[in-house]
Design an enzyme around this catalytic site. Structure first.
Site, PDB file in Angstrom:
ATOM      1  N   LYS A  22       0.827  -1.215   0.000  1.00 65.03           N
ATOM      2  CA  LYS A  22       0.000   0.000   0.000  1.00 65.03           C
ATOM      3  C   LYS A  22       0.857   1.259   0.000  1.00 65.03           C
ATOM      4  CE  LYS A  22      -1.589   1.680   3.965  1.00 65.03           C
ATOM      5  NZ  LYS A  22      -1.472   3.078   4.361  1.00 65.03           N
ATOM      6  N   ASN A  23       1.831   1.315   0.903  1.00 64.69           N
ATOM      7  CA  ASN A  23       2.590   2.563   1.035  1.00 64.69           C
ATOM      8  C   ASN A  23       3.494   2.824  -0.164  1.00 64.69           C
ATOM      9  OD1 ASN A  23       1.322   3.172   3.384  1.00 64.69           O
ATOM     10  ND2 ASN A  23       3.001   2.564   4.733  1.00 64.69           N
ATOM     11  N   ARG A  93      -2.948   9.657   4.218  1.00 64.50           N
ATOM     12  CA  ARG A  93      -1.639  10.240   4.446  1.00 64.50           C
ATOM     13  C   ARG A  93      -0.901  10.495   3.124  1.00 64.50           C
ATOM     14  NH1 ARG A  93       0.249  13.325   7.888  1.00 64.50           N
ATOM     15  NH2 ARG A  93       2.491  13.347   7.882  1.00 64.50           N
ATOM     16  N   CYS A 117      -3.839   7.972   9.702  1.00 69.37           N
ATOM     17  CA  CYS A 117      -4.075   7.431  11.038  1.00 69.37           C
ATOM     18  C   CYS A 117      -3.530   8.367  12.101  1.00 69.37           C
ATOM     19  CB  CYS A 117      -3.395   6.074  11.166  1.00 69.37           C
ATOM     20  SG  CYS A 117      -4.334   4.751  10.411  1.00 69.37           S
ATOM     21  N   ARG A 122       2.220  14.375  12.979  1.00 65.45           N
ATOM     22  CA  ARG A 122       2.860  13.957  11.735  1.00 65.45           C
ATOM     23  C   ARG A 122       3.171  15.181  10.883  1.00 65.45           C
ATOM     24  NH1 ARG A 122      -0.212   8.517   9.817  1.00 65.45           N
ATOM     25  NH2 ARG A 122       1.759   8.155   8.747  1.00 65.45           N
ATOM     26  N   PRO A 123       4.223  15.918  11.270  1.00 68.22           N
ATOM     27  CA  PRO A 123       4.540  17.148  10.541  1.00 68.22           C
ATOM     28  C   PRO A 123       5.022  16.844   9.121  1.00 68.22           C
ATOM     29  CG  PRO A 123       6.289  16.600  12.096  1.00 68.22           C
ATOM     30  CD  PRO A 123       5.192  15.614  12.328  1.00 68.22           C
ATOM     31  N   ILE A 124       4.947  17.860   8.251  1.00 69.40           N
ATOM     32  CA  ILE A 124       5.482  17.674   6.898  1.00 69.40           C
ATOM     33  C   ILE A 124       6.498  18.769   6.580  1.00 69.40           C
ATOM     34  CG2 ILE A 124       3.562  16.345   5.920  1.00 69.40           C
ATOM     35  CD1 ILE A 124       2.680  19.025   4.633  1.00 69.40           C
ATOM     36  N   ASP A 305       5.281   0.280  11.794  1.00 70.07           N
ATOM     37  CA  ASP A 305       3.974  -0.232  11.357  1.00 70.07           C
ATOM     38  C   ASP A 305       3.729  -1.684  11.760  1.00 70.07           C
ATOM     39  OD1 ASP A 305       3.382   2.201  10.300  1.00 70.07           O
ATOM     40  OD2 ASP A 305       3.430   1.595   8.199  1.00 70.07           O
ATOM     41  N   ARG A 397      -8.467   0.069   5.197  1.00 71.86           N
ATOM     42  CA  ARG A 397      -7.637   1.036   4.467  1.00 71.86           C
ATOM     43  C   ARG A 397      -6.384   0.383   3.915  1.00 71.86           C
ATOM     44  NH1 ARG A 397      -6.915   6.548   7.631  1.00 71.86           N
ATOM     45  NH2 ARG A 397      -5.499   6.696   5.901  1.00 71.86           N
TER      46      ARG A 397
END
Ligand code: UD1
Length: 430
Positions: A22-23, A93, A117, A122-124, A305, A397
């Site tokens: 998925k990722n 995400r 999630c 969860r900074p970007i 994960d 998901r």
């Protein structure tokens, strides 16, 4: 609302086929729109997050043709909008990858701030820092990130943390930039390599993906290709843990065993036998499980994960295990739910102290997020009696046909959407 109802106690036995990652796919699909020719992507997992991404890509005008449940043809030549406001995209995400892809290709992008999630803050900032260093102006207003540039020019970018998302995003923005870009302290996760491989097969020049330093030489354009997504390391690890917790014997097929080494090592320490084949891993759990220590970290370390799933197994191991979470601060939300099933887990800051118990007892629990939800299912499979897992939309998901694959291994599990269906299942298996 859908739920899983599980009657625990059956050892999982047999073979299971792992889906595409998925990722990796969440980076690959946006990368595919960067060419003005058709890109065919195979081995896509058929899960909610991927379908949302495909709809978002269609929403900005790209042509998306489903060639099968796991295969899609994407053509980015018809893109007519660089604003991604699709209402669902902010829930996933990976939506931030559209920023790097659109900025790289059109030098302009507007994308709703990503969700995903709730596993911690969860900074970007590192993504945005990278775009700025390539010459883009970036601003956040009204929940939307806007990035634009006259032209993007390669540069030297150092990531303060080896962020997967920032590495992939900056790589996408840099492949069509003028000149050379280096990303130092880059993430080395398998999905970073997978996105780089796709981009290279589209004509990009990326070297060093999978190491700390990625070097990119900008090219004028990208072309069409055909590409197959790598197998999902986390889905595979989840089935390995389910085999361990249920005292099972499972052949996990269509995997890259190297990607699973950290997980295999921990299961071996706990007393499982792991046999590696070219593209499969067999997990046999026949001895009493032993406690161990797990600390999550960047690849090739133990993946964050997989932290909830291994904790669900450690809760049944003899002795006291310590699980240290070093990537996200909010990853222990399953602990209270597992404790309701009889586990003994105490969480202090980013450390879970797990005193092993002999068995779980089935209970009604709710999935707090995707991987925590998978951990509750593992516990339910090993538990005495019936477990009901609510909020399985989180699990859906990221896991394709989760209950179908588990049932194929002998698990007594069913997805139900009403009390009546749940009662019917209970009668059927009692
Ligand atoms: C991705 C995965 C997620 C996985 C994680 C770590 C996707 C869609 N999600 O998430 O499942 O758990 O990698 O393997 O692929 N950070 C910053 N600033 C940034 C970016 C990250 O400080 O700009 C920090 C984060 O807070 C975290 C660490 O860096 O502590 C790693 O995060 P990152 O690798 O970016 O995770 P995601 O890409 O969000």
């Amino acid at each position: 609302m859908d739920q899983y109802v599980i009657k625990g106690g059956n050892p999982l036995v047999g073979e299971v086929e792992i889906s595409g990652a998925k990722n990796a796919a969440l980076g690959i699909l946006p990368a595919a729109i960067m060419a003005n020719e058709s890109v065919v992507i195979d081995n896509l997992p058929n899960v909610c997050d991927i379908n949302v991404m495909l709809q978002a890509i269609e929403g900005i005008g790209a042509r998306v043709e489903r060639l099968g449940p796991h295969k899609v043809k994407i053509n980015g030549s018809t893109i007519s909008s660089y604003d991604v406001e699709y209402e669902y995209i902010k829930k996933i995400r990976g939506s931030y990858y559209l920023l790097g892809a659109l900025l790289g290709k059109y030098k302009y992008a507007q994308v709703a701030l990503p969700g995903g999630c709730d596993i911690g803050s969860r900074p970007i900032d590192l993504h945005l820092k990278g775009f700025r260093q390539l010459g883009a102006e970036v601003e956040i207003a009204h929940g939307v990130i806007g990035a634009k540039a006259e032209e993007l020019v390669g540069g030297a970018i150092y990531l303060d943390k080896a962020s997967v998302g920032a590495t992939i995003n900056i790589m996408m923005a840099a492949v069509l930039a003028k000149g050379k870009t280096t990303i130092e302290n880059a993430a080395k996760e398998p999905h970073v390599v997978d996105v780089a491989n796709l981009l290279n097969s589209m004509g990009a020049s990326i070297r060093g993906a999978g190491t700390d330093i990625i070097r990119i030489e900008g090219v004028a354009r990208l072309h069409g290709t055909e590409y197959s997504v790598i197998p999902d390391q986390i889905e595979a690890g989840t089935f390995m843990c389910a085999a361990a917790a249920t005292k099972g014997d499972v052949m996990v097929k269509n995997v890259i065993p190297k990607h699973l080494e950290a997980i295999s090592a921990k299961l071996k320490e706990m007393g499982c036998e792991i046999e590696e084949f070219d593209d499969a891993v067999r997990v046999v759990s026949s001895k009493p499980l032993q406690c161990t220590q797990v600390a999550t970290t960047y690849y090739p370390g133990f993946p964050t994960d997989m932290q909830p799933q291994i904790a669900a197994v450690l809760a049944l191991a003899k002795g006291t295990s310590v699980v240290t979470e070093s990537i996200f601060e909010n990853r222990f939300r399953y602990a209270d739910e597992l404790n309701r099933m009889g586990a003994n887990i105490k969480v202090e800051s980013n450390v879970g102290i797990i005193s092993g118990v002999n068995y779980y007892t089935g209970a009604r629990v709710a999935a707090p997020d995707l991987r925590a939800g998978a951990a509750l299912v593992i516990a339910g499979l090993a538990a005495e009696g019936f477990t009901t897992v609510d909020d399985i939309h989180y699990i859906e998901r990221g896991y394709e046909d989760f209950e179908v694959k588990l049932a194929g291994l002998g698990a007594m599990i069913e997805k139900v959407s009403s009390e009546k269906e749940a009662t019917k299942f209970v009668y059927k298996v009692s």
